[in-house]
Scaffold this motif. Structure first.
Motif, PDB file in Angstrom:
ATOM      1  N   GLY A  66       0.818  -1.210   0.000  1.00 38.56           N
ATOM      2  CA  GLY A  66       0.000   0.000   0.000  1.00 38.56           C
ATOM      3  C   GLY A  66       0.844   1.249   0.000  1.00 38.56           C
ATOM      4  N   ALA A  67       1.524   1.525   1.107  1.00 39.14           N
ATOM      5  CA  ALA A  67       2.324   2.740   1.224  1.00 39.14           C
ATOM      6  C   ALA A  67       3.744   2.465   0.739  1.00 39.14           C
ATOM      7  CB  ALA A  67       2.341   3.215   2.671  1.00 39.14           C
ATOM      8  N   VAL A  68       4.049   2.945  -0.463  1.00 41.41           N
ATOM      9  CA  VAL A  68       5.352   2.685  -1.075  1.00 41.41           C
ATOM     10  C   VAL A  68       5.972   3.995  -1.547  1.00 41.41           C
ATOM     11  CG1 VAL A  68       6.581   1.528  -2.959  1.00 41.41           C
ATOM     12  CG2 VAL A  68       4.656   0.379  -1.832  1.00 41.41           C
ATOM     13  N   ASP A  69       7.197   4.235  -1.131  1.00 40.04           N
ATOM     14  CA  ASP A  69       7.972   5.378  -1.618  1.00 40.04           C
ATOM     15  C   ASP A  69       9.025   4.863  -2.592  1.00 40.04           C
ATOM     16  OD1 ASP A  69       6.611   7.173   0.079  1.00 40.04           O
ATOM     17  OD2 ASP A  69       7.915   6.631   1.745  1.00 40.04           O
ATOM     18  N   ALA A  70       9.001   5.343  -3.809  1.00 39.15           N
ATOM     19  CA  ALA A  70       9.978   4.926  -4.813  1.00 39.15           C
ATOM     20  C   ALA A  70      11.212   5.826  -4.738  1.00 39.15           C
ATOM     21  CB  ALA A  70       9.374   4.995  -6.207  1.00 39.15           C
ATOM     22  N   LEU A  71      12.387   5.196  -4.696  1.00 44.80           N
ATOM     23  CA  LEU A  71      13.654   5.928  -4.674  1.00 44.80           C
ATOM     24  C   LEU A  71      14.422   5.580  -5.943  1.00 44.80           C
ATOM     25  CD1 LEU A  71      14.663   5.277  -0.948  1.00 44.80           C
ATOM     26  CD2 LEU A  71      13.446   7.256  -1.899  1.00 44.80           C
ATOM     27  N   VAL A  72      14.665   6.582  -6.760  1.00 45.30           N
ATOM     28  CA  VAL A  72      15.329   6.383  -8.047  1.00 45.30           C
ATOM     29  C   VAL A  72      16.703   7.035  -7.979  1.00 45.30           C
ATOM     30  CG1 VAL A  72      15.160   6.664 -10.541  1.00 45.30           C
ATOM     31  CG2 VAL A  72      13.067   6.524  -9.159  1.00 45.30           C
ATOM     32  N   VAL A  73      17.752   6.236  -8.107  1.00 43.72           N
ATOM     33  CA  VAL A  73      19.121   6.765  -8.052  1.00 43.72           C
ATOM     34  C   VAL A  73      19.611   7.030  -9.473  1.00 43.72           C
ATOM     35  CG1 VAL A  73      21.499   6.313  -7.354  1.00 43.72           C
ATOM     36  CG2 VAL A  73      19.611   5.550  -5.902  1.00 43.72           C
ATOM     37  N   ASP A  74      19.993   8.268  -9.728  1.00 44.18           N
ATOM     38  CA  ASP A  74      20.587   8.652 -11.004  1.00 44.18           C
ATOM     39  C   ASP A  74      22.102   8.682 -10.826  1.00 44.18           C
ATOM     40  OD1 ASP A  74      21.426   9.747 -13.372  1.00 44.18           O
ATOM     41  OD2 ASP A  74      20.485  11.708 -13.067  1.00 44.18           O
ATOM     42  N   HIS A  75      22.782   7.678 -11.415  1.00 44.57           N
ATOM     43  CA  HIS A  75      24.235   7.584 -11.270  1.00 44.57           C
ATOM     44  C   HIS A  75      24.976   8.590 -12.141  1.00 44.57           C
ATOM     45  CE1 HIS A  75      22.764   3.595  -9.962  1.00 44.57           C
ATOM     46  NE2 HIS A  75      23.781   3.629  -9.132  1.00 44.57           N
ATOM     47  N   GLN A  76      24.289   9.230 -13.072  1.00 43.96           N
ATOM     48  CA  GLN A  76      24.866  10.246 -13.958  1.00 43.96           C
ATOM     49  C   GLN A  76      26.067   9.720 -14.755  1.00 43.96           C
ATOM     50  OE1 GLN A  76      24.303  14.462 -12.122  1.00 43.96           O
ATOM     51  NE2 GLN A  76      25.203  13.219 -10.474  1.00 43.96           N
ATOM     52  N   LEU A  77      25.992   8.441 -15.137  1.00 45.14           N
ATOM     53  CA  LEU A  77      27.095   7.834 -15.884  1.00 45.14           C
ATOM     54  C   LEU A  77      26.857   7.857 -17.390  1.00 45.14           C
ATOM     55  CD1 LEU A  77      27.794   4.716 -13.615  1.00 45.14           C
ATOM     56  CD2 LEU A  77      29.186   6.798 -13.827  1.00 45.14           C
ATOM     57  N   GLN A  78      25.641   8.164 -17.796  1.00 49.42           N
ATOM     58  CA  GLN A  78      25.315   8.175 -19.217  1.00 49.42           C
ATOM     59  C   GLN A  78      24.510   9.420 -19.553  1.00 49.42           C
ATOM     60  OE1 GLN A  78      23.012   4.632 -19.361  1.00 49.42           O
ATOM     61  NE2 GLN A  78      24.716   3.278 -18.898  1.00 49.42           N
ATOM     62  N   ALA A  79      24.662   9.884 -20.793  1.00 45.54           N
ATOM     63  CA  ALA A  79      23.865  11.019 -21.245  1.00 45.54           C
ATOM     64  C   ALA A  79      22.394  10.646 -21.195  1.00 45.54           C
ATOM     65  CB  ALA A  79      24.267  11.392 -22.673  1.00 45.54           C
ATOM     66  N   GLY A  80      21.588  11.539 -20.676  1.00 44.76           N
ATOM     67  CA  GLY A  80      20.157  11.293 -20.596  1.00 44.76           C
ATOM     68  C   GLY A  80      19.722  10.492 -19.398  1.00 44.76           C
ATOM     69  N   SER A  81      20.640  10.235 -18.465  1.00 43.20           N
ATOM     70  CA  SER A  81      20.266   9.442 -17.290  1.00 43.20           C
ATOM     71  C   SER A  81      19.223  10.153 -16.441  1.00 43.20           C
ATOM     72  CB  SER A  81      21.504   9.130 -16.435  1.00 43.20           C
ATOM     73  OG  SER A  81      22.066  10.324 -15.903  1.00 43.20           O
ATOM     74  N   ASP A  82      19.228  11.484 -16.477  1.00 45.99           N
ATOM     75  CA  ASP A  82      18.227  12.227 -15.712  1.00 45.99           C
ATOM     76  C   ASP A  82      16.822  12.015 -16.279  1.00 45.99           C
ATOM     77  OD1 ASP A  82      19.013  13.575 -18.029  1.00 45.99           O
ATOM     78  OD2 ASP A  82      18.505  15.539 -17.202  1.00 45.99           O
ATOM     79  N   VAL A  83      16.744  11.870 -17.601  1.00 44.04           N
ATOM     80  CA  VAL A  83      15.444  11.622 -18.229  1.00 44.04           C
ATOM     81  C   VAL A  83      14.934  10.227 -17.867  1.00 44.04           C
ATOM     82  CG1 VAL A  83      14.220  11.406 -20.427  1.00 44.04           C
ATOM     83  CG2 VAL A  83      15.960  13.194 -20.122  1.00 44.04           C
TER      84      VAL A  83
END
Length: 337
Positions: A66-83
Motif C-alpha cells: 500500500g504505502a510505497v515510496d519509490a527511490l530512483v538513483v541517477d548515477h549520472q554515468l550516461q547522457a540522458g540518465s536524468d530523463v
C-alpha cells in the motif's frame, strides 16, 4: 534530490491483471512482507531503476503493502540518465506509489566503476529511506550469479551464501522469482523497462556470467542450474547462522574484553575458531578481510613458529592494524609503519 510528485493524499494503486506472472510476483512480495515487516502500515521504500525487475517489484509492492515510496538513483554515468530517472519516478506514481524521489549521485572511488556505483547507490538509498526498509529487485537469476562470483573468490562457505532476503535495512522479496517472470509482468502491465547498456557490456564479469556462463551450464547440465545455485545459497545461510551463533559463544568464552585466549581458541573446531576470529577482527576495525588474512591469523594460534603479526587492514594514516600473538593471547593493535 528531486521529488517527482505526489498529490499529498492517498493514492489508489493501479489495478493489476491476474496473470501468472503478476500473481507470482505479488505472492513473493506478500510472503516477504508477512515474514519480515512487523508494521506494514508505515510503508516501505523501493529502489527503482526503471528496469524490469524493479518495475515488477514496485507494481507488486503497491498492491501488497500500500504505502510505497519509490527511490530512483541517477548515477549520472550516461547522457540522458536524468530523463530515464524522471521517467521511472513518473511510472512509480502512475502505479500508485505515495511518492517518488530522484537522487543524483557522483560515482567515484576505488575498485572500479561497478563497485563505486554500488557504494554510491546504497549510500544514497540509506540516506533517503527515512527509516523505512528498502526493497531491492534482485531475482533468483541475480542470486545464482552472486553464488558463482563467490565460488570464484574461493573464500569459503560465507562467500557462496549469496544475498539474504533481509539484511536490515535491505529487503529482497524476489530471490525466488526468475528474471523472465518480472519481464513478463512488465509486458502484462504494458510497461516498457529501461534497458541499461551496462547490463549488456561484456567487460563486466557479472554480464558474462549472465550471458555466457549460466546459459552454458544450463545447457551442459540439463537445466535447473540457477535454481540449484539459489537453493545452495539458502541452505548455506541457514547453516551459517548456526555456526555464527556457536562462534559467538566461543568468542565470549575466549575474550577478556580486548584480547583472546590462544588456548581456548586452539582447542575449538576450526570452523568455529575461524568464524570467531573473523568476527573479532571486524569488531576491532579490520577492513576488507580476505581468506588469506584469516588463514594467517589462524596460524598464529595453530601453527605458531615465532612469526610476526598479521596486518589486517583498517589502520589509519601512518599506522597498520595488526593481529599478533603475545603471552598466550591474541592481540589487535595499531602499529606505526
Amino acid at each position: 534530490m528531486r521529488r517527482a510528485g505526489s498529490d499529498g493524499g492517498k493514492v489508489s494503486p493501479r489495478r493489476l491483471p491476474e496473470t501468472v506472472a503478476v500473481l507470482e510476483v505479488r505472492r513473493a512480495v506478500r510472503d516477504w512482507v508477512g515474514e519480515y515487516v512487523s508494521d506494514a502500515a508505515t510503508g516501505v521504500a523501493v529502489a527503482l531503476s526503471g528496469g524490469a525487475d524493479s518495475l515488477a517489484l514496485t507494481a507488486a509492492a503497491v498492491v501488497e503493502v500500500g504505502a510505497v515510496d519509490a527511490l530512483v538513483v541517477d548515477h549520472q554515468l550516461q547522457a540522458g540518465s536524468d530523463v530515464v530517472a524522471a521517467d521511472a519516478a513518473a511510472t512509480a506514481l502512475a502505479l500508485g506509489c505515495r511518492s517518488a524521489r530522484v537522487v543524483a549521485v557522483d560515482v567515484a572511488g576505488e575498485g572500479g566503476m561497478e563497485a563505486a556505483a554500488r557504494r554510491a547507490r546504497y549510500a544514497a538509498l540509506d540516506e533517503a529511506r527515512a527509516g523505512l526498509p528498502v526493497l531491492l529487485g534482485h531475482t533468483l537469476d541475480d542470486q545464482a550469479e552472486t553464488v558463482l562470483l563467490g565460488l570464484a573468490r574461493g573464500s569459503g562457505g560465507r562467500s557462496i551464501q549469496g544475498m539474504a532476503p533481509w539484511a536490515e535495512p535491505w529487503g529482497r522479496p524476489l530471490l525466488g522469482v526468475r528474471r523472465v517472470v518480472t519481464r513478463q509482468l512488465c509486458t502484462d502491465l504494458d510497461l516498457t523497462p529501461h534497458e541499461d547498456p551496462h547490463n549488456a557490456a561484456p567487460e563486466f564479469t557479472r554480464v558474462r556470467l549472465r550471458t555466457e556462463v549460466l546459459p552454458l551450464l544450463e545447457d551442459v547440465l540439463g537445466g535447473g542450474v540457477a535454481a540449484a545455485l539459489a537453493r545452495t545459497a539458502e541452505q548455506l545461510r541457514a547453516d551459517g547462522a548456526v555456526l555464527d551463533a556457536l562462534a559467538g559463544e566461543l568468542l565470549h568464552t575466549a575474550s577478556d574484553g580486548e584480547t583472546l585466549s590462544i588456548e581456548t581458541l586452539a582447542t575449538a573446531p576450526a570452523a568455529l575458531r575461524r568464524r570467531a576470529i573473523r568476527a573479532w577482527l571486524l569488531a576491532g576495525g579490520a577492513k576488507a578481510l580476505t581468506g588469506k588474512h584469516l588463514h594467517a591469523v589462524d596460524e598464529l594460534i595453530t601453527a605458531w613458529r615465532g612469526q610476526g603479526g598479521v596486518a589486517v587492514g583498517g589502520g589509519r594514516s601512518g599506522s597498520r592494524l595488526v593481529a599478533a600473538r603475545e603471552h598466550g593471547r591474541l592481540t589487535l593493535r595499531l602499529r606505526s609503519g
